[in-house]
Design a protein around this motif. Structure first.
Motif, PDB file in Angstrom:
ATOM      1  N   LEU A  88      -6.670  -8.644 -54.008  1.00 45.54           N
ATOM      2  CA  LEU A  88      -6.853  -9.091 -55.389  1.00 45.54           C
ATOM      3  C   LEU A  88      -7.380 -10.520 -55.427  1.00 45.54           C
ATOM      4  CD1 LEU A  88      -6.604  -8.764 -58.419  1.00 45.54           C
ATOM      5  CD2 LEU A  88      -4.178  -9.338 -58.230  1.00 45.54           C
ATOM      6  N   THR A  89      -6.864 -11.367 -54.550  1.00 50.57           N
ATOM      7  CA  THR A  89      -7.352 -12.741 -54.477  1.00 50.57           C
ATOM      8  C   THR A  89      -8.830 -12.765 -54.095  1.00 50.57           C
ATOM      9  OG1 THR A  89      -5.153 -13.521 -53.836  1.00 50.57           O
ATOM     10  CG2 THR A  89      -6.997 -14.980 -53.377  1.00 50.57           C
ATOM     11  N   ALA A  90      -9.215 -11.902 -53.157  1.00 45.25           N
ATOM     12  CA  ALA A  90     -10.631 -11.804 -52.779  1.00 45.25           C
ATOM     13  C   ALA A  90     -11.473 -11.378 -53.974  1.00 45.25           C
ATOM     14  CB  ALA A  90     -10.800 -10.811 -51.628  1.00 45.25           C
ATOM     15  N   ALA A  91     -10.937 -10.487 -54.798  1.00 40.01           N
ATOM     16  CA  ALA A  91     -11.656 -10.051 -55.994  1.00 40.01           C
ATOM     17  C   ALA A  91     -11.825 -11.194 -56.986  1.00 40.01           C
ATOM     18  CB  ALA A  91     -10.906  -8.893 -56.657  1.00 40.01           C
ATOM     19  N   VAL A  92     -10.794 -12.000 -57.128  1.00 44.58           N
ATOM     20  CA  VAL A  92     -10.839 -13.135 -58.067  1.00 44.58           C
ATOM     21  C   VAL A  92     -11.909 -14.141 -57.638  1.00 44.58           C
ATOM     22  CG1 VAL A  92      -9.551 -15.141 -58.934  1.00 44.58           C
ATOM     23  CG2 VAL A  92      -8.452 -12.892 -58.836  1.00 44.58           C
ATOM     24  N   VAL A  93     -11.915 -14.509 -56.363  1.00 45.88           N
ATOM     25  CA  VAL A  93     -12.888 -15.512 -55.918  1.00 45.88           C
ATOM     26  C   VAL A  93     -14.306 -14.934 -55.902  1.00 45.88           C
ATOM     27  CG1 VAL A  93     -11.145 -16.789 -54.611  1.00 45.88           C
ATOM     28  CG2 VAL A  93     -12.504 -15.048 -53.444  1.00 45.88           C
ATOM     29  N   ALA A  94     -14.441 -13.632 -55.634  1.00 48.40           N
ATOM     30  CA  ALA A  94     -15.762 -13.005 -55.680  1.00 48.40           C
ATOM     31  C   ALA A  94     -16.305 -13.024 -57.103  1.00 48.40           C
ATOM     32  CB  ALA A  94     -15.685 -11.571 -55.162  1.00 48.40           C
ATOM     33  N   ALA A  95     -15.438 -12.727 -58.073  1.00 49.38           N
ATOM     34  CA  ALA A  95     -15.855 -12.752 -59.474  1.00 49.38           C
ATOM     35  C   ALA A  95     -16.191 -14.167 -59.907  1.00 49.38           C
ATOM     36  CB  ALA A  95     -14.747 -12.167 -60.353  1.00 49.38           C
ATOM     37  N   GLN A  96     -15.364 -15.109 -59.473  1.00 50.37           N
ATOM     38  CA  GLN A  96     -15.573 -16.508 -59.865  1.00 50.37           C
ATOM     39  C   GLN A  96     -16.873 -17.054 -59.291  1.00 50.37           C
ATOM     40  OE1 GLN A  96     -14.872 -19.526 -57.726  1.00 50.37           O
ATOM     41  NE2 GLN A  96     -15.331 -20.907 -59.418  1.00 50.37           N
ATOM     42  N   ARG A  97     -17.203 -16.671 -58.058  1.00 50.60           N
ATOM     43  CA  ARG A  97     -18.441 -17.119 -57.418  1.00 50.60           C
ATOM     44  C   ARG A  97     -19.635 -16.235 -57.774  1.00 50.60           C
ATOM     45  NH1 ARG A  97     -18.372 -20.867 -53.210  1.00 50.60           N
ATOM     46  NH2 ARG A  97     -16.547 -22.186 -53.489  1.00 50.60           N
ATOM     47  N   GLY A  98     -19.368 -15.052 -58.329  1.00 52.27           N
ATOM     48  CA  GLY A  98     -20.464 -14.144 -58.640  1.00 52.27           C
ATOM     49  C   GLY A  98     -21.148 -13.612 -57.400  1.00 52.27           C
ATOM     50  N   THR A  99     -20.379 -13.498 -56.314  1.00 55.01           N
ATOM     51  CA  THR A  99     -20.957 -13.107 -55.021  1.00 55.01           C
ATOM     52  C   THR A  99     -20.096 -12.069 -54.334  1.00 55.01           C
ATOM     53  OG1 THR A  99     -21.878 -15.331 -54.753  1.00 55.01           O
ATOM     54  CG2 THR A  99     -21.757 -13.960 -52.789  1.00 55.01           C
ATOM     55  N   ALA A 100     -20.746 -11.082 -53.750  1.00 55.57           N
ATOM     56  CA  ALA A 100     -20.038 -10.068 -52.973  1.00 55.57           C
ATOM     57  C   ALA A 100     -19.909 -10.547 -51.532  1.00 55.57           C
ATOM     58  CB  ALA A 100     -20.799  -8.748 -53.014  1.00 55.57           C
ATOM     59  N   PRO A 101     -18.680 -10.712 -51.020  1.00 51.90           N
ATOM     60  CA  PRO A 101     -18.494 -11.143 -49.630  1.00 51.90           C
ATOM     61  C   PRO A 101     -19.002 -10.085 -48.649  1.00 51.90           C
ATOM     62  CG  PRO A 101     -16.495 -11.483 -50.919  1.00 51.90           C
ATOM     63  CD  PRO A 101     -17.400 -10.625 -51.741  1.00 51.90           C
ATOM     64  N   PRO A 102     -19.600 -10.514 -47.538  1.00 52.53           N
ATOM     65  CA  PRO A 102     -20.190  -9.555 -46.590  1.00 52.53           C
ATOM     66  C   PRO A 102     -19.163  -8.924 -45.663  1.00 52.53           C
ATOM     67  CG  PRO A 102     -20.496 -11.777 -45.786  1.00 52.53           C
ATOM     68  CD  PRO A 102     -19.840 -11.911 -47.134  1.00 52.53           C
ATOM     69  N   VAL A 103     -19.542  -7.801 -45.098  1.00 53.74           N
ATOM     70  CA  VAL A 103     -18.743  -7.107 -44.092  1.00 53.74           C
ATOM     71  C   VAL A 103     -19.580  -7.053 -42.823  1.00 53.74           C
ATOM     72  CG1 VAL A 103     -17.605  -4.949 -43.459  1.00 53.74           C
ATOM     73  CG2 VAL A 103     -17.548  -5.748 -45.839  1.00 53.74           C
ATOM     74  N   SER A 104     -19.120  -7.671 -41.751  1.00 59.22           N
ATOM     75  CA  SER A 104     -19.930  -7.832 -40.542  1.00 59.22           C
ATOM     76  C   SER A 104     -20.290  -6.497 -39.885  1.00 59.22           C
ATOM     77  CB  SER A 104     -19.204  -8.726 -39.534  1.00 59.22           C
ATOM     78  OG  SER A 104     -17.973  -8.145 -39.161  1.00 59.22           O
ATOM     79  N   HIS A 105     -19.445  -5.491 -40.045  1.00 57.37           N
ATOM     80  CA  HIS A 105     -19.732  -4.200 -39.409  1.00 57.37           C
ATOM     81  C   HIS A 105     -20.238  -3.175 -40.425  1.00 57.37           C
ATOM     82  CE1 HIS A 105     -15.523  -3.866 -40.821  1.00 57.37           C
ATOM     83  NE2 HIS A 105     -15.808  -2.584 -41.003  1.00 57.37           N
ATOM     84  N   ALA A 106     -20.871  -3.646 -41.492  1.00 52.17           N
ATOM     85  CA  ALA A 106     -21.346  -2.748 -42.553  1.00 52.17           C
ATOM     86  C   ALA A 106     -22.246  -1.643 -42.009  1.00 52.17           C
ATOM     87  CB  ALA A 106     -22.088  -3.548 -43.619  1.00 52.17           C
ATOM     88  N   SER A 107     -23.049  -1.966 -41.017  1.00 50.91           N
ATOM     89  CA  SER A 107     -23.986  -0.964 -40.468  1.00 50.91           C
ATOM     90  C   SER A 107     -23.267   0.166 -39.743  1.00 50.91           C
ATOM     91  CB  SER A 107     -24.983  -1.638 -39.516  1.00 50.91           C
ATOM     92  OG  SER A 107     -24.301  -2.244 -38.424  1.00 50.91           O
ATOM     93  N   ASP A 108     -21.993  -0.050 -39.398  1.00 54.35           N
ATOM     94  CA  ASP A 108     -21.224   0.969 -38.699  1.00 54.35           C
ATOM     95  C   ASP A 108     -20.389   1.830 -39.642  1.00 54.35           C
ATOM     96  OD1 ASP A 108     -22.162   0.036 -36.236  1.00 54.35           O
ATOM     97  OD2 ASP A 108     -20.580  -1.477 -36.132  1.00 54.35           O
TER      98      ASP A 108
END
Length: 464
Positions: free
Chosen positions: A406-426
């Protein structure tokens, strides 16, 4: 009161990727992992910084060293900087210390420090401080485990001449050798108690112990108090750990993963080759207020709460009374139906549709069975919506896991940015896992949390 009349004015975090909102945000957006190798294979060593090494097998293939232990411990936390009076540390275990610190950070982040501790209503009207009955505390918690060393003398006293343990002696031995304050260090409701005392809160106070969803459910209950008008400000937090030595001795219903190369990428939620979770620890706190309260205090909201829901639909394993860490498809952990129901109810509560959501903060943890249930629910309820996975950086933090998300969601909304996932390609193509930091196409972010038994929560937040 509408849901959008509830705002978040402060965030506090104690985690393996940073202390405080700013450090946590930067690590999240940079995909900086807190997973490390633990020194001397000691799971409880929270100052571990050793580098992961590989050795060559006879066939020339790279193999992991034996006895490798990994985790996501908090390595730069000094409770003395946050806990006052310091003598209170004597009755605070690790989780209580981190939750107290996260709460103090959130209070400072919200600009409430000078207004606390709260005062009786008549005095508060004169001083400008918060009235004691208008602030409350609701915390997510779990079973808190002591260190084995604290019981060593009691166990030694139970040893017979034959070298066996006489369990009948333990009660008296423990009474003689354990400090009288020992139990206060490990009561699950003590985090909320300590913070309530520190801020002089006479408002609502409660503790929820419902696994990974403990933190988000504390937020749901806190919002309920605000909506009913029995508080203006709520401190909602959660702390947890899977790093405690005693905790690691218990059988779990989720598999653990091995170290990867590099070791900091060992936590791989939703990856096609994921084998299990990485142990972690942490605490997170949010300050929830009515919009009226924040405006009256000239406190600028970080985010607003749009909708929320909690649902329980038992997993197949729970319904059958089966608990296993098997990775077989029929292991039955997790409930896609519960996750889907929570998502749909939260959208309805917020008056939104799937098309209004800009980001999903998933609860994927690396357990292939539970992750598959979450993927199934997301594909059905939120198809094509970008997904981020903070447990990939934090590991599984026990009862704090949902609040971390939930905290990650709050800061993502506040920054307007989706945090990356390093293994997204997997990750499976059916999930739109975010590979690089990306601006949100829509301002609304939904945070999911759920348990192996079938509890699920969904909370939708948005930038103000």
């Amino acid at each position: 009161m509408n849901r959008s009349d509830i705002v978040i004015t402060g965030v506090g975090v104690v985690s393996s990727i940073g202390l405080g909102r700013e450090a946590f945000t930067q690590s999240l957006l940079n995909a900086d992992s807190g997973v490390i190798e633990l020194v001397d294979s000691t799971v409880g060593d929270r100052n571990a910084t050793a580098r992961y090494k590989f050795v060559e097998g006879q066939s020339g293939d790279t193999e992991q060293q034996s006895q490798i232990q990994i985790g996501a411990p908090i390595t730069d936390f000094d409770p003395k900087l946050f806990v006052k009076p310091r003598k209170a540390l004597k009755v605070m275990c690790r989780e209580i210390q981190t939750s107290f610190a996260a709460s103090q950070m959130a209070i400072e982040d919200a600009g409430l420090t000078s207004l606390l501790p709260a005062e009786p209503t008549d005095q508060a009207k004169k001083s400008g401080r918060i009235a004691v009955d208008r602030i409350g505390t609701v915390f997510g918690s779990e079973m808190l485990y002591g260190d084995p060393e604290e019981l060593a003398d009691a166990f030694a006293a139970c040893m017979t001449e034959a070298g066996e343990i006489d369990r009948s002696k333990f009660g008296n031995a423990a009474m003689r050798s354990i400090t009288p304050l020992w139990m206060l260090k490990y009561l699950p409701n003590m985090p909320a108690c300590h913070v309530g005392i520190a801020v002089n809160s006479h408002g609502p106070n409660n503790t929820l112990t419902v696994g990974d969803v403990s933190g988000p459910n504390a937020v749901l209950e806190s919002c309920g108090y605000l909506r009913r008008g029995i508080a203006d400000i709520m401190v909602a937090a959660a702390a947890g750990s899977r790093m405690n030595t005693t905790r690691t001795m218990f059988t779990e219903d989720q598999p653990l993963t091995d170290a990867s190369d590099p070791v900091e990428r060992s936590s791989r939620p939703h990856a096609k080759d994921a084998k299990g979770i990485v142990r972690g620890e942490g605490a997170a706190c949010v300050i929830l207020e009515t919009a009226e309260s924040a405006s009256a205090g000239n406190r600028k909201p970080i985010a607003k709460v749009l909708g929320m829901a909690s649902r329980f639909i038992p997993s197949a394993a729970f319904a059958e009374g089966q608990f296993t860490s098997s990775s077989e498809e029929n292991a039955g952990r997790g409930s896609a139906a519960a996750i889907d129901a929570a998502i749909q109810a939260a959208l309805s509560d917020a008056g939104l549709t799937a098309g209004d959501i800009g980001l999903v903060v998933g609860h994927g943890m690396g357990d292939p069975i539970i992750d598959a249930q979450e993927a199934k629910a997301i594909e059905k309820a939120l198809p094509g919506v970008p997904v981020t996975l903070p447990i990939g950086l934090l590991g599984h933090t026990g009862a704090a896991t949902g609040m971390m998300g939930l905290t990650a969601a709050v800061v993502a909304a506040q920054r307007g940015t989706a945090p990356p996932v390093s293994h997204a390609s997997d990750c499976p193509d059916t999930l739109k896992v975010v590979p690089t930091s990306t601006p949100l196409a829509k301002p609304n972010v939904i945070a999911l949390s759920h348990t192996s038994h079938g509890s699920a929560t969904a909370v939708i937040v948005s930038a103000t």
